[in-house]
Design a protein around this motif. Structure first.
Motif, PDB file in Angstrom:
ATOM      1  N   TYR A  40       0.849  -1.182   0.000  1.00 51.57           N
ATOM      2  CA  TYR A  40       0.000   0.000   0.000  1.00 51.57           C
ATOM      3  C   TYR A  40       0.892   1.242   0.000  1.00 51.57           C
ATOM      4  CZ  TYR A  40      -3.385  -3.492   1.405  1.00 51.57           C
ATOM      5  OH  TYR A  40      -4.180  -4.605   1.445  1.00 51.57           O
ATOM      6  N   TYR A  41       0.679   2.119  -0.990  1.00 48.10           N
ATOM      7  CA  TYR A  41       1.480   3.326  -1.149  1.00 48.10           C
ATOM      8  C   TYR A  41       0.605   4.560  -1.011  1.00 48.10           C
ATOM      9  CZ  TYR A  41       4.980   0.185  -3.108  1.00 48.10           C
ATOM     10  OH  TYR A  41       5.885  -0.827  -3.293  1.00 48.10           O
ATOM     11  N   ASN A  42       1.212   5.670  -0.579  1.00 46.88           N
ATOM     12  CA  ASN A  42       0.471   6.925  -0.550  1.00 46.88           C
ATOM     13  C   ASN A  42       0.567   7.581  -1.927  1.00 46.88           C
ATOM     14  OD1 ASN A  42       2.996   8.239  -0.697  1.00 46.88           O
ATOM     15  ND2 ASN A  42       3.020   8.739   1.486  1.00 46.88           N
ATOM     16  N   ALA A  43      -0.026   8.745  -2.083  1.00 50.36           N
ATOM     17  CA  ALA A  43      -0.056   9.426  -3.375  1.00 50.36           C
ATOM     18  C   ALA A  43       1.334   9.811  -3.868  1.00 50.36           C
ATOM     19  CB  ALA A  43      -0.941  10.670  -3.291  1.00 50.36           C
ATOM     20  N   LYS A  44       2.295   9.924  -2.950  1.00 48.83           N
ATOM     21  CA  LYS A  44       3.671  10.274  -3.322  1.00 48.83           C
ATOM     22  C   LYS A  44       4.480   9.050  -3.728  1.00 48.83           C
ATOM     23  CE  LYS A  44       3.802  14.183  -0.153  1.00 48.83           C
ATOM     24  NZ  LYS A  44       4.455  14.739   1.049  1.00 48.83           N
ATOM     25  N   GLY A  45       3.888   7.860  -3.624  1.00 49.06           N
ATOM     26  CA  GLY A  45       4.602   6.638  -3.971  1.00 49.06           C
ATOM     27  C   GLY A  45       5.435   6.066  -2.844  1.00 49.06           C
ATOM     28  N   GLU A  46       5.190   6.526  -1.628  1.00 56.10           N
ATOM     29  CA  GLU A  46       5.921   6.035  -0.461  1.00 56.10           C
ATOM     30  C   GLU A  46       5.179   4.849   0.131  1.00 56.10           C
ATOM     31  OE1 GLU A  46       7.486  10.437   0.980  1.00 56.10           O
ATOM     32  OE2 GLU A  46       5.508   9.724   1.624  1.00 56.10           O
ATOM     33  N   LEU A  47       5.913   3.763   0.374  1.00 60.17           N
ATOM     34  CA  LEU A  47       5.321   2.560   0.957  1.00 60.17           C
ATOM     35  C   LEU A  47       4.798   2.863   2.361  1.00 60.17           C
ATOM     36  CD1 LEU A  47       4.754  -0.508   0.693  1.00 60.17           C
ATOM     37  CD2 LEU A  47       7.010  -0.888   1.717  1.00 60.17           C
ATOM     38  N   GLY A 119      10.457  -9.985 -17.009  1.00 61.58           N
ATOM     39  CA  GLY A 119       9.749 -11.136 -16.459  1.00 61.58           C
ATOM     40  C   GLY A 119       9.045 -10.882 -15.145  1.00 61.58           C
ATOM     41  N   LYS A 120       9.182  -9.684 -14.568  1.00 63.07           N
ATOM     42  CA  LYS A 120       8.519  -9.339 -13.308  1.00 63.07           C
ATOM     43  C   LYS A 120       7.229  -8.592 -13.646  1.00 63.07           C
ATOM     44  CE  LYS A 120       9.123  -6.739  -9.037  1.00 63.07           C
ATOM     45  NZ  LYS A 120      10.044  -5.876  -8.286  1.00 63.07           N
ATOM     46  N   ILE A 121       6.094  -9.130 -13.186  1.00 67.40           N
ATOM     47  CA  ILE A 121       4.790  -8.538 -13.464  1.00 67.40           C
ATOM     48  C   ILE A 121       4.311  -7.793 -12.219  1.00 67.40           C
ATOM     49  CG2 ILE A 121       2.398  -8.971 -14.126  1.00 67.40           C
ATOM     50  CD1 ILE A 121       4.342  -9.811 -16.297  1.00 67.40           C
ATOM     51  N   THR A 122       4.060  -6.493 -12.383  1.00 65.82           N
ATOM     52  CA  THR A 122       3.580  -5.657 -11.290  1.00 65.82           C
ATOM     53  C   THR A 122       2.243  -5.044 -11.683  1.00 65.82           C
ATOM     54  OG1 THR A 122       5.856  -5.101 -10.715  1.00 65.82           O
ATOM     55  CG2 THR A 122       4.142  -3.693  -9.807  1.00 65.82           C
ATOM     56  N   ALA A 123       1.282  -5.109 -10.792  1.00 65.25           N
ATOM     57  CA  ALA A 123      -0.034  -4.523 -11.032  1.00 65.25           C
ATOM     58  C   ALA A 123      -0.291  -3.440  -9.986  1.00 65.25           C
ATOM     59  CB  ALA A 123      -1.113  -5.590 -10.946  1.00 65.25           C
ATOM     60  N   THR A 124      -0.673  -2.274 -10.472  1.00 68.78           N
ATOM     61  CA  THR A 124      -0.929  -1.142  -9.575  1.00 68.78           C
ATOM     62  C   THR A 124      -2.349  -0.650  -9.801  1.00 68.78           C
ATOM     63  OG1 THR A 124       1.393  -0.501  -9.715  1.00 68.78           O
ATOM     64  CG2 THR A 124      -0.153   1.144  -8.851  1.00 68.78           C
ATOM     65  N   MET A 125      -3.091  -0.509  -8.722  1.00 71.96           N
ATOM     66  CA  MET A 125      -4.465  -0.055  -8.818  1.00 71.96           C
ATOM     67  C   MET A 125      -4.642   1.293  -8.139  1.00 71.96           C
ATOM     68  SD  MET A 125      -8.029  -1.198  -7.195  1.00 71.96           S
ATOM     69  CE  MET A 125      -7.571  -0.255  -5.802  1.00 71.96           C
ATOM     70  N   GLU A 126      -5.408   2.151  -8.807  1.00 73.27           N
ATOM     71  CA  GLU A 126      -5.775   3.442  -8.247  1.00 73.27           C
ATOM     72  C   GLU A 126      -7.285   3.587  -8.402  1.00 73.27           C
ATOM     73  OE1 GLU A 126      -2.944   6.726  -9.261  1.00 73.27           O
ATOM     74  OE2 GLU A 126      -2.143   5.208 -10.618  1.00 73.27           O
ATOM     75  N   ALA A 127      -7.928   4.114  -7.372  1.00 73.61           N
ATOM     76  CA  ALA A 127      -9.379   4.303  -7.401  1.00 73.61           C
ATOM     77  C   ALA A 127      -9.699   5.776  -7.204  1.00 73.61           C
ATOM     78  CB  ALA A 127     -10.052   3.484  -6.317  1.00 73.61           C
ATOM     79  N   ALA A 128     -10.657   6.266  -7.981  1.00 77.55           N
ATOM     80  CA  ALA A 128     -11.069   7.666  -7.878  1.00 77.55           C
ATOM     81  C   ALA A 128     -11.542   7.993  -6.467  1.00 77.55           C
ATOM     82  CB  ALA A 128     -12.168   7.959  -8.889  1.00 77.55           C
ATOM     83  N   GLU A 129     -12.168   7.037  -5.795  1.00 80.10           N
ATOM     84  CA  GLU A 129     -12.692   7.245  -4.448  1.00 80.10           C
ATOM     85  C   GLU A 129     -11.607   7.236  -3.370  1.00 80.10           C
ATOM     86  OE1 GLU A 129     -15.798   5.721  -7.142  1.00 80.10           O
ATOM     87  OE2 GLU A 129     -13.764   5.080  -6.710  1.00 80.10           O
ATOM     88  N   MET A 130     -10.394   6.826  -3.734  1.00 82.95           N
ATOM     89  CA  MET A 130      -9.271   6.792  -2.781  1.00 82.95           C
ATOM     90  C   MET A 130      -8.050   7.445  -3.424  1.00 82.95           C
ATOM     91  SD  MET A 130      -9.735   2.986  -1.104  1.00 82.95           S
ATOM     92  CE  MET A 130      -9.124   2.150  -2.550  1.00 82.95           C
ATOM     93  N   PRO A 131      -8.066   8.762  -3.638  1.00 85.37           N
ATOM     94  CA  PRO A 131      -6.992   9.435  -4.371  1.00 85.37           C
ATOM     95  C   PRO A 131      -5.631   9.422  -3.683  1.00 85.37           C
ATOM     96  CG  PRO A 131      -8.463  11.047  -3.397  1.00 85.37           C
ATOM     97  CD  PRO A 131      -9.087   9.693  -3.176  1.00 85.37           C
TER      98      PRO A 131
END
Length: 143
Positions: A40-47, A119-131
């Motif tokens: 889980y990261y904040n908007a600044k990309g900090e873990l 070969g490394k698969i990373t998925a990142t999700m962002e939701a409008a309701e959780m900016p």
């Protein structure tokens, strides 16, 4: 109650991200993705935190289902749009998916970006309701 729903939503997004990566690597084939941790990261990309948990994401051309391993909770989202560009399936490429997850009468408008590098698969999700939050998983296994 709100915190519990947020945790479930965040987990679902992470699973969605991971699941989307696998499915769209092949672009039109159903895929199952398994991840062992959610970050889980904040908007600044900090873990902000990391959670060890097995999550199973099933992705078809029309739907995403996220089933976290440590909760009796499942999220489902119909795919609204996606773009798919993989030069080497499961290794190099990118997919972007938009979906609306529904859970208990609430909706989350999400964008999932799946990236494959070396070969490394990373998925990142962002939701409008959780900016202020981004959820990310790394695929350990996919079928």
């Amino acid at each position: 109650m709100k915190t519990n729903h947020l945790k479930k939503t965040v987990l679902a997004f992470a699973l969605l991200l991971a699941g989307s990566t696998i499915s769209f690597a092949q672009c039109d084939k159903p895929v199952m993705l398994i991840a062992s941790a959610t970050n889980y990261y904040n908007a600044k990309g900090e873990l902000q935190r990391s959670k060890d948990e097995e999550t199973i994401i099933t992705l078809t051309k029309t739907q995403i289902i996220i089933a976290p391993g440590d909760e009796d909770h499942k999220m489902t989202g119909d795919i609204k749009t996606y773009t798919c560009n993989w030069s080497t399936p499961y290794k190099e490429g990118k997919t972007v998916v938009t979906t609306v997850f529904t859970d208990g009468g609430k909706s989350l408008n999400a964008t999932v970006t799946i990236v494959g590098k070396a070969g490394k698969i990373t998925a990142t999700m962002e939701a409008a309701e959780m900016p202020d939050m981004k959820i990310q998983v790394v695929a350990d296994k996919f079928e």
